[in-house]
Design a protein around this motif. Structure first.
Motif, PDB file in Angstrom:
ATOM      1  N   VAL A   1       0.829  -1.205   0.000  1.00  0.00           N
ATOM      2  CA  VAL A   1       0.000   0.000   0.000  1.00  0.00           C
ATOM      3  C   VAL A   1       0.862   1.253   0.000  1.00  0.00           C
ATOM      4  CG1 VAL A   1      -1.661   1.352   1.331  1.00  0.00           C
ATOM      5  CG2 VAL A   1      -1.985  -1.115   1.075  1.00  0.00           C
ATOM      6  N   VAL A   2       1.875   1.281   0.847  1.00  0.00           N
ATOM      7  CA  VAL A   2       2.755   2.444   0.936  1.00  0.00           C
ATOM      8  C   VAL A   2       3.488   2.665  -0.382  1.00  0.00           C
ATOM      9  CG1 VAL A   2       4.818   3.378   2.040  1.00  0.00           C
ATOM     10  CG2 VAL A   2       3.002   2.348   3.429  1.00  0.00           C
ATOM     11  N   SER A   3       3.997   1.612  -0.941  1.00  0.00           N
ATOM     12  CA  SER A   3       4.730   1.719  -2.200  1.00  0.00           C
ATOM     13  C   SER A   3       3.822   2.264  -3.310  1.00  0.00           C
ATOM     14  CB  SER A   3       5.283   0.352  -2.596  1.00  0.00           C
ATOM     15  OG  SER A   3       5.897   0.414  -3.863  1.00  0.00           O
ATOM     16  N   LYS A   4       2.613   1.744  -3.364  1.00  0.00           N
ATOM     17  CA  LYS A   4       1.677   2.215  -4.382  1.00  0.00           C
ATOM     18  C   LYS A   4       1.313   3.681  -4.163  1.00  0.00           C
ATOM     19  CE  LYS A   4      -2.773   1.135  -6.542  1.00  0.00           C
ATOM     20  NZ  LYS A   4      -3.946   0.224  -6.562  1.00  0.00           N
ATOM     21  N   PHE A   5       1.143   4.054  -2.887  1.00  0.00           N
ATOM     22  CA  PHE A   5       0.785   5.439  -2.596  1.00  0.00           C
ATOM     23  C   PHE A   5       1.927   6.387  -2.970  1.00  0.00           C
ATOM     24  CE2 PHE A   5       0.417   9.211   0.026  1.00  0.00           C
ATOM     25  CZ  PHE A   5      -0.918   9.563  -0.162  1.00  0.00           C
TER      26      PHE A   5
END
Length: 992
Positions: A279-283
């Motif tokens: 999730v963090v990487s995508k954000f």
């Protein structure tokens, strides 16, 4: 605006100031502790990093697929799952659990309902959240209004009612600093001008043409300064404007509402489907990509959508985690900082960046979201509702004026208890971008109309009370709301009756009255007892067909009336004889009809218009007019599967189908009127009408039921083809005020690839449109909002009616196929177009006042019998008519001894050598029945004192510097208005 408590506390101070002619009231009582709302409540950002402003929000349509009531209570979830009361309940609960959280709310109509149902303790809790900036109001109008089909006067009213409630309830912390139109389908320049004059620092929206967005993303010009007036001196109508990155939705993959399918953040490392890193990487990727198309190290993300946050815990629990885990990456070198924010906090950081911004001078119409998907159909959708909304606006202004003129007896008088509040709220709801726009389900459109009808019922009592008090007669008043189809039971049956004509404008007006009657000769006298020329003509067969069994008059009584400014005149009508019948209409087209101002010629072979002449200026243009229809796309077009629907206008081709090349004709000519009645088909007819003293030609059109037996949806237009060399250019008004130039297949600020030669050249016409060359200008004034264009040089076409067989897949879920109990085979619509021909240099002298007369038409009421003795047959609420350039925009009761007044200069700087000059009005010499004891100037929305209004200054790429600000002087009784300026005052008054 001010709180009643504050008024009481400061009474001695107020009375002292009134002695010198002005007064000053605080907008709210100062709280015990200084509030930290607004810009002071913003979370700290991190300089040098990319700051991502997360804005939790909900978009709550004030009616669309469900009615206003159904949306608020969460009823009819079989149509759409939505319950606004639960959203507000849930959001407040979640805000209390974490002081870092933020939420914005927009639609005051819903918040007002919710607020009234809360306990005192809950209201105190919410006030604390507002004072701390954790709950922030943006926009703040009663609704989020449409921008294409609304009239500016109704927009100002609906913003005022919403903002007043917020101001009265929350004081300065309830005043929004940002305008927020995330869902309307295109954006009007006049709306930006209005928002700037209301004191907003910025404006954000979500929809613009896909080609325009692509160009702006590439050049990083998604934020700009919108210079929204060519007449008002910058920065009066300058408004910082930003385009939101995802419409008003969250980035893909980050929707955590109960209506969404995106996975929650699973942050237990012992779980098999732990996904924090993903999730963090995508954000981080999403944020970095978004930053590439914006100009600063601040970006905004809208975290919410339609009717979301009914279970706010879902959103906030995941947003808390997102902020925590993304920001933790900073220790590993990440340069992205995420924070809870609001549009105003984001705006503040853009201002602090101290950059220069590009300037926008045109508007954002038309809007397309794909090559063949132009949202230009709603400019005309539901034409009957659009007309009812426009008439209701006129009713409301009259109701407001009557409440002031009648004083306390207006609300509680001879005819009972009446009020203007019901109509104010109904009209405010009707401005919503899925209301007057015509883009709602049928049962919701019916509900909007019902609300307007209820409002008018309440206003009728108020109007009757006031007229009784002013005239001295308590005879019952009769309101005939179907005069346009010759229905009025009193005039049809009575041998003696009185006609009261109330004029809401600030200048005298003449008006042509047509009353259904069954006699053949009448005597009419004016308020001085002088005989008035009148004529009786037979009711047209088209009218008989339209009204069906609602009336039985065989004739119409015609005469001209004149009413004083903001006042009434009374006319007496007596039957002289019942027979013989009036002369039958002549059954063929005349060579011409004319009065001392205009001459209109007809083709004797076809019965159609052939030319129009202005006899005063010796101008003649070739003018032919007919009715046509476009075949609405059913989705089988070779270029696209897009269908025509409530929003989208998509003809199958540029070909128009003519309804008839000839018209069957009847001609009526007498001393009052000359009219040519044209029948083009069983479902299209028109009356070409020229009154004796008129400088305009009236075209009364009747269209419907539109036939669909051939399984073709139809977009019905009328087109005027002229000899004017328009060179691909025509002009339309913006929300009834300033005029914009339109050019075929062209956009002023970007290079257009035209994919829809008709729909892509349609624009909203709110009150008027025109074509011109060096010597001739043909202006068409409409009686409602409609769409139109100039598809061929020298032509102007206006869409009148739409009947479609398919939904356009934009959410409504039903075709625009209107019918009713009275017209089960399809809706019939009747309207008027007014044509004028003038030299371009002086044309505005005709079309601007004419447009106002159509928007604010006289109210006609009736009483049985003639006026009794000792009654007042004529009255004016003004000491004298206002100058021609000045329009009386608002006269409305504010509090028992306070009146809200708006004066408007109705000409643009370039309009008229004669009228485009500053003009001065003395407020103490304005009203005939009111003493003005004190005055203080306010901003346009009347929620802030004008001299206290401050706005953020913005630098623009042109190198221009903002002009120094001037503070209003509330002690000046002499009010000077410059072109296009509106000035708003709160007056303390006393009835004489």
């Amino acid at each position: 605006m001010f709180s009643k408590m504050a008024t009481t506390v400061h009474t001695p101070f107020v009375l002292l100031l009134f002695q010198i002619g002005v007064f000053s009231l605080p907008v709210s009582q100062t709280p015990q502790e200084s509030p930290t709302c607004g810009y002071k409540s913003c979370h700290a950002i991190k300089p040098g990093m990319l700051n991502v402003h997360l804005v939790p929000h909900t978009h709550d349509d004030v009616g669309w697929l469900k009615t206003v009531d159904q949306y608020f209570y969460g009823a009819r979830n079989d149509i759409q799952h939505a319950g606004v009361q639960y959203i507000l309940d849930s959001v407040v609960d979640q805000l209390l659990k974490n002081p870092d959280r933020r939420f914005i709310y927009v639609e005051t109509a819903f918040f007002y309902r919710w607020w009234k149902r809360q306990s005192g303790d809950m209201q105190d809790t919410v006030k604390q959240l507002v004072d701390e900036g954790r709950l922030e109001f943006v926009n703040g109008g009663w609704c989020m209004s449409d921008e294409a089909t609304t009239h500016y006067s109704a927009v100002v009213d609906q913003m005022t009612i919403g903002l007043r409630f917020l101001n009265d309830t929350f004081g300065p912390c309830g005043r929004p600093r940002v305008a927020w139109h995330i869902d309307p389908f295109g954006h009007a320049r006049e709306h930006a001008s209005v928002f700037a004059q209301m004191g907003y620092d910025g404006f954000f929206f979500g929809r613009l043409d896909y080609q325009d967005r692509s160009r702006r993303k590439a050049s990083r010009e998604q934020e700009m300064v919108w210079r929204a007036s060519e007449s008002l001196v910058p920065p009066v109508a300058d408004l910082f404007t930003g385009i939101l990155p995802n419409g008003y939705n969250p980035p893909e993959g980050f929707c955590w509402d109960q209506l969404c399918d995106d996975p929650p953040i699973r942050d237990d490392p012992d779980l098999e489907d732990y996904n924090v890193e993903d999730v963090v990487s995508k954000f981080l990727t999403v944020a970095q990509e978004q930053a590439k198309v914006y100009k600063t190290n601040h970006i905004i993300m809208t975290m919410g959508s339609d009717f979301q946050y009914e279970n706010a815990n879902l959103w906030y629990k995941n947003l808390d985690k997102l902020i925590r885990y993304v920001n933790q990456k900073q220790v590993n070198g990440s340069n992205i900082h995420v924070l809870y924010s609001t549009p105003s906090c984001y705006l503040q950081e853009l201002h602090r960046a101290n950059l220069s911004w590009t300037v926008k001078r045109d508007d954002f119409f038309p809007y397309a979201d794909a090559a063949h998907d132009f949202w230009t159909g709603y400019f005309t959708s539901r034409p009957a509702l659009k007309r009812y909304e426009r008439i209701s606006n006129s009713y409301l202004q009259i109701c407001n004026q009557m409440e002031v003129l009648g004083g306390p007896t207006s609300r509680n008088g001879s005819f009972g208890v009446g009020n203007s509040d019901t109509m104010k709220k109904a009209m405010a709801v009707a401005q919503h971008h899925d209301a007057v726009s015509g883009t709602e389900k049928q049962h919701v459109a019916d509900d909007y109309a019902r609300r307007l009808a209820n409002g008018w019922t309440q206003c009728q009592v108020l109007v009757s009370n006031t007229l009784a008090a002013l005239s001295g007669s308590s005879a019952p008043r009769v309101y005939c709301e179907h005069l346009n189809i010759s229905v009025c039971p009193l005039t049809e049956s009575s041998s003696k009756f009185s006609v009261n004509v109330y004029n809401p404008l600030a200048r005298p007006v003449g008006w042509s009255v047509r009353l259904p009657v069954n006699g053949t000769a009448y005597a009419v006298t004016d308020s001085s007892g002088n005989a008035v020329d009148c004529q009786v003509v037979p009711v047209s067969q088209a009218t008989v067909v339209v009204r069906r069994d609602r009336g039985y008059a065989v004739n119409e009584l015609l005469f001209q009336v004149r009413a004083p400014p903001m006042g009434y005149s009374t006319y007496s009508v007596s039957l002289l004889q019942k027979g013989p019948p009036p002369a039958s209409p002549f059954p063929r087209a005349p060579k011409d009809i004319q009065n001392k101002f205009l001459k209109v010629t007809f083709d004797p072979e076809t019965g159609l218009l052939s030319s129009l002449s202005n006899l005063e200026t010796q101008q003649t243009v070739r003018l032919s007019q007919n009715f046509y229809w476009y075949n609405a796309s059913d989705g089988n077009n070779k270029d696209s599967k897009q269908m025509s629907g409530a929003y989208i206008f998509r003809p199958n081709s540029s070909t128009t189908f003519i309804i008839s090349k000839t018209a069957k004709i009847e001609t009526v000519q007498n001393s009052v009127v000359q009219e040519v009645r044209q029948w083009f088909s069983p479902w299209v007819s028109q009356v070409v009408r020229l009154y004796a003293d008129s400088r305009v030609l009236e075209l009364e059109w009747t269209v419907g039921p539109v036939p669909i037996g051939d399984n073709m949806g139809k977009e019905v237009i009328t087109r005027f083809d002229t000899s004017i060399n328009s060179s691909g250019i025509f002009y339309t008004d913006s929300n009834g005020r300033e005029v914009l130039q339109r050019r075929k297949d062209y956009r002023p600020t970007w290079t257009l690839t035209q994919t829809e030669p008709v729909a892509g050249n349609y624009y909203p016409i709110n009150s008027r449109a025109y074509i011109k060359d060096e010597k001739d200008q043909l202006t068409v004034v409409t009686d409602r909002s409609q769409g139109g264009g100039s598809i061929q040089d020298g032509s102007l076409e206006i869409m009148l009616h739409r009947r479609l067989l398919h939904d356009d897949v934009r959410g409504v879920g039903e075709p625009l196929n209107e019918a009713s109990d009275l017209y089960p085979e399809g809706l019939v619509v009747r309207g008027r177009l007014l044509l004028s021909l003038n030299p371009p240099a002086v044309a505005a002298n005709t079309h601007r006042p004419l447009a106002q007369e159509v928007v604010l038409q006289p109210l006609i009421t009736f009483t049985e019998g003639l006026l009794p003795p000792n009654t007042r047959p004529e009255f004016s609420g003004l000491q004298t008519a206002l100058p021609p350039a000045v329009h009386l925009l608002t006269v409305s009761q504010w509090d028992p001894d306070l009146v809200l007044l708006r004066l408007e200069h109705q000409y643009e700087a370039r309009d008229s050598k004669e009228h485009s000059q500053p003009v001065t009005v003395n407020l103490q010499k304005l009203f005939a029945t009111l003493d003005v004891l004190g005055v203080s100037e306010m901003n346009l929305s009347a929620n802030q004192w004008k001299h206290e209004m401050t706005r953020l200054d913005w630098k623009v790429d042109s190198g221009e510097k903002p002009l120094p600000k001037t503070k209003g002087d509330p002690s000046v009784w002499e009010v000077t208005l410059k072109p296009m300026e509106i000035r708003t005052f709160l007056l303390r008054v006393r009835l004489r």
